[in-house]
Design an enzyme around this catalytic site. Structure first.
Site, PDB file in Angstrom:
ATOM      1  N   CYS A   7     -20.629  18.471 -72.116  1.00  0.00           N
ATOM      2  CA  CYS A   7     -19.996  17.393 -72.806  1.00  0.00           C
ATOM      3  C   CYS A   7     -18.236  17.061 -72.053  1.00  0.00           C
ATOM      4  O   CYS A   7     -17.656  18.436 -71.208  1.00  0.00           O
ATOM      5  CB  CYS A   7     -19.099  17.540 -73.916  1.00  0.00           C
ATOM      6  SG  CYS A   7     -17.934  16.329 -74.468  1.00  0.00           S
ATOM      7  N   CYS A  10     -15.124  18.442 -73.664  1.00  0.00           N
ATOM      8  CA  CYS A  10     -15.003  19.752 -73.290  1.00  0.00           C
ATOM      9  C   CYS A  10     -14.429  19.911 -72.016  1.00  0.00           C
ATOM     10  O   CYS A  10     -14.061  21.416 -71.552  1.00  0.00           O
ATOM     11  CB  CYS A  10     -15.951  20.457 -74.523  1.00  0.00           C
ATOM     12  SG  CYS A  10     -16.332  19.977 -75.846  1.00  0.00           S
ATOM     13  N   ASP A  33      -6.798   7.645 -70.114  1.00  0.00           N
ATOM     14  CA  ASP A  33      -8.284   6.941 -69.490  1.00  0.00           C
ATOM     15  C   ASP A  33      -8.214   6.640 -68.387  1.00  0.00           C
ATOM     16  O   ASP A  33      -7.468   5.989 -67.337  1.00  0.00           O
ATOM     17  CB  ASP A  33      -7.834   5.363 -70.717  1.00  0.00           C
ATOM     18  CG  ASP A  33      -9.835   5.239 -70.842  1.00  0.00           C
ATOM     19  OD1 ASP A  33      -9.804   5.339 -71.903  1.00  0.00           O
ATOM     20  OD2 ASP A  33     -10.203   4.596 -70.113  1.00  0.00           O
ATOM     21  N   HIS A  49     -15.213  20.679 -80.268  1.00  0.00           N
ATOM     22  CA  HIS A  49     -15.697  19.472 -80.179  1.00  0.00           C
ATOM     23  C   HIS A  49     -15.890  19.178 -81.687  1.00  0.00           C
ATOM     24  O   HIS A  49     -16.849  19.514 -82.608  1.00  0.00           O
ATOM     25  CB  HIS A  49     -16.313  19.973 -79.509  1.00  0.00           C
ATOM     26  CG  HIS A  49     -17.799  19.060 -78.398  1.00  0.00           C
ATOM     27  ND1 HIS A  49     -18.318  18.295 -77.736  1.00  0.00           N
ATOM     28  CD2 HIS A  49     -18.997  18.091 -79.678  1.00  0.00           C
ATOM     29  CE1 HIS A  49     -18.598  17.383 -78.213  1.00  0.00           C
ATOM     30  NE2 HIS A  49     -19.213  17.363 -79.694  1.00  0.00           N
ATOM     31  N   ASN A  88     -12.968   4.659 -82.219  1.00  0.00           N
ATOM     32  CA  ASN A  88     -14.335   3.507 -81.842  1.00  0.00           C
ATOM     33  C   ASN A  88     -15.755   5.142 -82.769  1.00  0.00           C
ATOM     34  O   ASN A  88     -15.049   6.285 -81.918  1.00  0.00           O
ATOM     35  CB  ASN A  88     -14.794   3.483 -80.384  1.00  0.00           C
ATOM     36  CG  ASN A  88     -13.639   2.541 -79.995  1.00  0.00           C
ATOM     37  OD1 ASN A  88     -13.402   1.383 -81.156  1.00  0.00           O
ATOM     38  ND2 ASN A  88     -13.528   2.528 -78.948  1.00  0.00           N
ATOM     39  N   GLY A  94     -18.559   0.686 -79.783  1.00  0.00           N
ATOM     40  CA  GLY A  94     -18.227   1.039 -78.910  1.00  0.00           C
ATOM     41  C   GLY A  94     -18.193   2.481 -78.424  1.00  0.00           C
ATOM     42  O   GLY A  94     -17.003   2.552 -77.057  1.00  0.00           O
ATOM     43  N   HIS A  99     -17.005  13.088 -78.115  1.00  0.00           N
ATOM     44  CA  HIS A  99     -16.361  14.059 -77.889  1.00  0.00           C
ATOM     45  C   HIS A  99     -15.438  13.074 -78.551  1.00  0.00           C
ATOM     46  O   HIS A  99     -14.712  11.755 -78.463  1.00  0.00           O
ATOM     47  CB  HIS A  99     -15.491  14.758 -77.133  1.00  0.00           C
ATOM     48  CG  HIS A  99     -14.604  16.128 -77.260  1.00  0.00           C
ATOM     49  ND1 HIS A  99     -15.126  17.502 -76.839  1.00  0.00           N
ATOM     50  CD2 HIS A  99     -13.382  15.812 -78.117  1.00  0.00           C
ATOM     51  CE1 HIS A  99     -14.004  17.787 -77.626  1.00  0.00           C
ATOM     52  NE2 HIS A  99     -12.930  17.219 -77.818  1.00  0.00           N
ATOM     53  N   HIS A 101     -12.659  10.708 -79.473  1.00  0.00           N
ATOM     54  CA  HIS A 101     -10.895  10.614 -78.728  1.00  0.00           C
ATOM     55  C   HIS A 101     -10.221   8.938 -79.136  1.00  0.00           C
ATOM     56  O   HIS A 101     -11.478   8.259 -80.331  1.00  0.00           O
ATOM     57  CB  HIS A 101     -11.258  10.326 -77.404  1.00  0.00           C
ATOM     58  CG  HIS A 101     -12.154   9.904 -77.294  1.00  0.00           C
ATOM     59  ND1 HIS A 101     -14.122   9.379 -77.524  1.00  0.00           N
ATOM     60  CD2 HIS A 101     -12.555   8.349 -77.457  1.00  0.00           C
ATOM     61  CE1 HIS A 101     -14.706   8.673 -76.861  1.00  0.00           C
ATOM     62  NE2 HIS A 101     -14.076   7.657 -77.338  1.00  0.00           N
ATOM     63  N   HIS A 103      -7.938   6.528 -78.925  1.00  0.00           N
ATOM     64  CA  HIS A 103      -7.416   5.489 -77.295  1.00  0.00           C
ATOM     65  C   HIS A 103      -5.880   4.984 -78.354  1.00  0.00           C
ATOM     66  O   HIS A 103      -6.311   4.729 -79.310  1.00  0.00           O
ATOM     67  CB  HIS A 103      -8.170   4.207 -77.137  1.00  0.00           C
ATOM     68  CG  HIS A 103      -9.404   4.321 -76.784  1.00  0.00           C
ATOM     69  ND1 HIS A 103      -9.669   3.940 -75.405  1.00  0.00           N
ATOM     70  CD2 HIS A 103     -10.647   4.387 -77.909  1.00  0.00           C
ATOM     71  CE1 HIS A 103     -11.157   4.077 -75.503  1.00  0.00           C
ATOM     72  NE2 HIS A 103     -10.948   4.741 -76.625  1.00  0.00           N
TER      73      HIS A 103
HETATM   74  P1  DGP Z   1     -15.031   5.293 -75.777  1.00  0.00           P
HETATM   75  O1  DGP Z   1     -15.346   3.531 -75.189  1.00  0.00           O
HETATM   76  O2  DGP Z   1     -14.217   4.760 -77.260  1.00  0.00           O
HETATM   77  O3  DGP Z   1     -16.133   6.299 -76.324  1.00  0.00           O
HETATM   78  O4  DGP Z   1     -13.926   5.891 -74.656  1.00  0.00           O
HETATM   79  C1  DGP Z   1     -14.270   6.781 -74.014  1.00  0.00           C
HETATM   80  C2  DGP Z   1     -13.380   6.073 -73.017  1.00  0.00           C
HETATM   81  O5  DGP Z   1     -13.508   7.117 -72.263  1.00  0.00           O
HETATM   82  C3  DGP Z   1     -13.405   5.185 -72.092  1.00  0.00           C
HETATM   83  O6  DGP Z   1     -11.902   4.510 -72.280  1.00  0.00           O
HETATM   84  C4  DGP Z   1     -13.313   5.456 -70.565  1.00  0.00           C
HETATM   85  C5  DGP Z   1     -12.841   7.013 -70.932  1.00  0.00           C
HETATM   86  N1  DGP Z   1     -13.625   8.006 -69.478  1.00  0.00           N
HETATM   87  C6  DGP Z   1     -14.955   8.239 -69.884  1.00  0.00           C
HETATM   88  N2  DGP Z   1     -14.906   8.914 -68.788  1.00  0.00           N
HETATM   89  C7  DGP Z   1     -13.372   9.348 -67.788  1.00  0.00           C
HETATM   90  C8  DGP Z   1     -13.269  10.521 -67.084  1.00  0.00           C
HETATM   91  O7  DGP Z   1     -14.134  10.757 -66.451  1.00  0.00           O
HETATM   92  N3  DGP Z   1     -11.963  10.539 -67.397  1.00  0.00           N
HETATM   93  C9  DGP Z   1     -11.020   9.900 -67.977  1.00  0.00           C
HETATM   94  N4  DGP Z   1      -9.680  10.415 -67.639  1.00  0.00           N
HETATM   95  N5  DGP Z   1     -11.709   8.543 -68.969  1.00  0.00           N
HETATM   96  C10 DGP Z   1     -12.920   8.228 -68.899  1.00  0.00           C
END
Ligand code: DGP
Length: 115
Positions: A7, A10, A33, A49, A88, A94, A99, A101, A103
């Protein structure tokens, strides 16, 4: 609960991968992000998690409260306390990282075009 070794989020929590952490409290951390969709785009996650927000709410409401409190704190610091908080839930909605999160989006007048 054991942490899924694969993950990504994680690994941000336990420090095996680096990310820019912008806030934290007892049960949650916040980081930027990688692909921001607004001037403020931070992800808030529980340290533990859980796959999605409903699972988190059922298993650990205090951790969900910490996630929301941290979102508010970051938005107060960076967007005058005006923000959108989105969870999401499921691939069709989306979700790409499983894990949970939130936004935190703000820093501009937000549109409303989810589809
Ligand atoms: P979702 O699509 O709702 O599962 O959002 C996942 C978000 O995670 C997406 O907006 C981009 C972010 N993300 C993916 N990989 C990484 C990473 O390696 N570092 C950071 N900071 N964000 C990431």
């Amino acid at each position: 609960m054991s942490l899924p070794v694969d993950c990504l989020f994680c690994q941000f929590v336990n420090g095996t991968l680096e990310t820019e952490i912008v806030g934290q409290n007892q049960r949650a951390i916040a980081f930027r992000d990688i692909n921001p969709q607004a001037p403020l785009h931070v992800l808030v996650i529980p340290r533990e998690h859980f796959a999605d927000v409903a699972t988190l709410a059922a298993a650990d409401p205090a951790a969900l409260a910490d996630v929301v409190e941290l979102a508010q704190e970051v938005a107060m610091d960076e967007a005058d306390g005006e923000y959108r908080l989105i969870f999401n839930s499921g691939p069709e909605a989306g979700q790409s990282v499983f894990h949970v999160h939130g936004h935190v989006l703000g820093g501009t007048r937000l549109g409303w075009t989810p589809a």
